[in-house]
Design an enzyme around this catalytic site. Structure first.
Site, mmCIF file in Angstrom:
data_model
loop_
_atom_site.group_PDB
_atom_site.id
_atom_site.type_symbol
_atom_site.label_atom_id
_atom_site.label_comp_id
_atom_site.label_asym_id
_atom_site.label_seq_id
_atom_site.Cartn_x
_atom_site.Cartn_y
_atom_site.Cartn_z
ATOM 1 C CD GLU A 141 -9.719 11.111 4.329
ATOM 2 O OE1 GLU A 141 -8.563 11.500 4.112
ATOM 3 O OE2 GLU A 141 -10.206 10.117 3.785
ATOM 4 C CE1 TYR A 244 4.139 0.513 -1.489
ATOM 5 C CE2 TYR A 244 3.425 1.004 0.747
ATOM 6 C CZ TYR A 244 3.396 1.265 -0.617
ATOM 7 O OH TYR A 244 2.617 2.294 -1.085
ATOM 8 C CG ASN A 249 -2.056 11.702 4.997
ATOM 9 O OD1 ASN A 249 -2.204 11.726 6.215
ATOM 10 N ND2 ASN A 249 -3.082 11.556 4.180
ATOM 11 C CD GLU A 258 -5.103 3.670 1.832
ATOM 12 O OE1 GLU A 258 -5.755 3.908 2.873
ATOM 13 O OE2 GLU A 258 -4.493 4.549 1.201
#
Ligand SMILES: *[C@@H]1O[C@H](CO)[C@@H](O)[C@H](O)[C@H]1NC(C)=O
Ligand SMILES: *[C@@H]1O[C@H](CO)[C@@H](O)[C@H](O)[C@H]1NC(C)=O
Ligand SMILES: *[C@@H]1O[C@H](CO)[C@@H](O)[C@H](O)[C@H]1NC(C)=O
Ligand SMILES: *[C@@H]1O[C@H](CO)[C@@H](O)[C@H](O)[C@H]1NC(C)=O
Ligand SMILES: *[C@@H]1O[C@H](CO)[C@@H](O)[C@H](O)[C@H]1NC(C)=O
Length: 362
Positions: A141, A244, A249, A258
């Site tokens: 993370e 795309y 985040n 990913e």
């Protein structure tokens, strides 16, 4: 009789020492020259974690042949995952990888997944640590989503994360060099821009950017509260789009997930990225494999550029030229990460403590 034996001994001893030293040299050379089966971005991004360290003479690692035991202190996010043999994945000696805590006292290393222990120091192993055991701090993370990093200071001997300067580098994806050039065929395109987002935070940089972008360009949105994107239809749906939005985040060095590797590159859509600066992406990808939002003064500029590419197939196709020689790795998995730890532990046994983990990981 004993006297003459003693006289014969010295030359024999010399020969033995010579043969032994040749064997040791050959073994070290073998370890050093052995090709890696995992041409990660290391190969061309100059990643320091790929430096191979030769084993010392009193290795805490067992003799060749016996297995290292790696204890997973928890399954990642508490969910059991399928394990594969490292000999099959990387062509290395296998490690005994287990989540059974009865192995704690015998384990050569313990992998501690940050998210599963970070809410209380009591979740860390409490029994005394065997002297030669290595603790590995594991986290994929970003720092923005990694609470209580300061619990982790002065405890760990190795770090394992997506950061290139981790002791064990476990990126979300990497490129592999093809042995033959290929004619990559771009999947048939009928739509322009897609974005899949599960965590819709209106205050976030990425949602604010999108709000601006949508004034100039239509974006199809997938994810909870939006159109559904079943896992088994990922490729068939996303591959229809020319672009795309691989919007991370949070923005941190090397934090490229990913969203880029699977959603965009894996589907053959050109990634439009929002994350660390362009220079950081260029450590992982050729500069003409992606479009960075920072390439434009504002969202309007980006919208205009995507519309131009939409009308100019030759220019659009240039975003696929790199695929003549390179391909994105298969979807990475927990077991691949654990085998990277196995490989690293087999290669060297001297590690220190990471004193300032909280200071480093941001
Ligand atoms: C072997 O290891 C010992 C203890 O770590 C060290 O003192 C010695 O110099 C080493 N010998 C060689 C040949 O490296
Ligand atoms: C090797 O390591 C063990 C345990 O750390 C130690 O007891 C032993 O003296 C070492 N042997 C040599 C030759 O350095
Ligand atoms: C854990 O390992 C111990 C020792 O090998 C074994 O006796 C025990 O059955 C294992 N527990 C589980 C749940 O596999
Ligand atoms: C690992 O780190 C711990 C905690 O700082 C330290 O006590 C231990 O000696 C280190 N172990 C090794 C094998 O380097
Ligand atoms: C790729 O396609 C072009 C044109 O169709 C052809 O000339 C070339 O030989 C192909 N190259 C490979 C590696 O297949």
């Amino acid at each position: 009789m004993p006297l003459s034996d003693q006289k014969k001994n010295p030359p024999c001893k010399h020969l033995l020492i010579f043969i032994l030293s040749q064997l040791v040299t050959a073994f070290c050379l073998f370890l050093y020259l052995r090709p890696s089966r995992d041409p990660g971005p290391e190969a061309w991004a100059g990643n320091p974690s790929s430096v191979i360290v030769q084993p010392g003479n009193n290795s805490t690692a067992p003799e060749a042949g016996s297995e290292l035991t790696i204890l997973l202190w928890t399954w990642p996010f508490g969910q059991r995952v399928a394990l594969q043999k490292c000999s099959e994945l990387f062509g290395i000696r296998d490690c005994h990888i287990t989540a059974n805590r009865s192995w704690y006292h015998k384990a050569n290393a313990v992998i501690v997944h940050h998210r599963d222990v970070c809410f209380s120091p009591k979740k860390l192993p409490q029994a005394p640590r065997p002297p030669s055991q290595h603790w590995i701090w594991f986290n994929l993370e970003s720092p923005s989503h990694s609470p209580n990093l300061n619990f982790m200071d002065n405890l760990f001997n190795l770090t394992m994360s997506y950061r290139r300067d981790s002791d064990i580098f476990t990126p979300y994806g990497w490129l592999e060099v093809l042995s033959q050039p290929q004619n990559f065929s771009i999947p048939a395109k009928s739509k322009l821009v897609a974005w899949a987002v599960s965590n819709w935070n209106p205050a976030s940089h990425r949602v604010q950017y999108y709000e601006e972008l949508k004034k100039y360009l239509h974006v199809d949105i997938y994810g909870s509260h939006h159109m559904s994107l079943p896992r088994d239809k990922h490729f068939s749906i996303l591959s229809q789009y020319k672009f795309y939005l691989a919007f991370e985040n949070s923005l941190h060095e090397d934090y490229i997930t990913e969203k880029l590797w699977n959603n965009a590159l894996g589907s053959g859509a050109v990634p439009v990225v929002c994350g660390p600066p362009r220079k950081n992406y260029e450590r992982f990808l050729p500069s003409d494999a992606f479009i960075h939002i920072d390439d434009f003064p504002n969202a309007q500029g980006l919208a205009q550029y995507l519309q131009e590419l939409d009308k100019d197939p030759a220019r659009y196709q240039r975003y696929f030229q790199w695929r003549t020689w390179l391909k994105p790795s298969e979807r990475s998995s927990w077991t691949v990460h654990f085998c990277k730890a196995c490989r690293a532990l087999q290669m060297t046994e001297t590690y220190q403590t990471r004193p300032g983990l909280a200071k480093w990981f941001r």
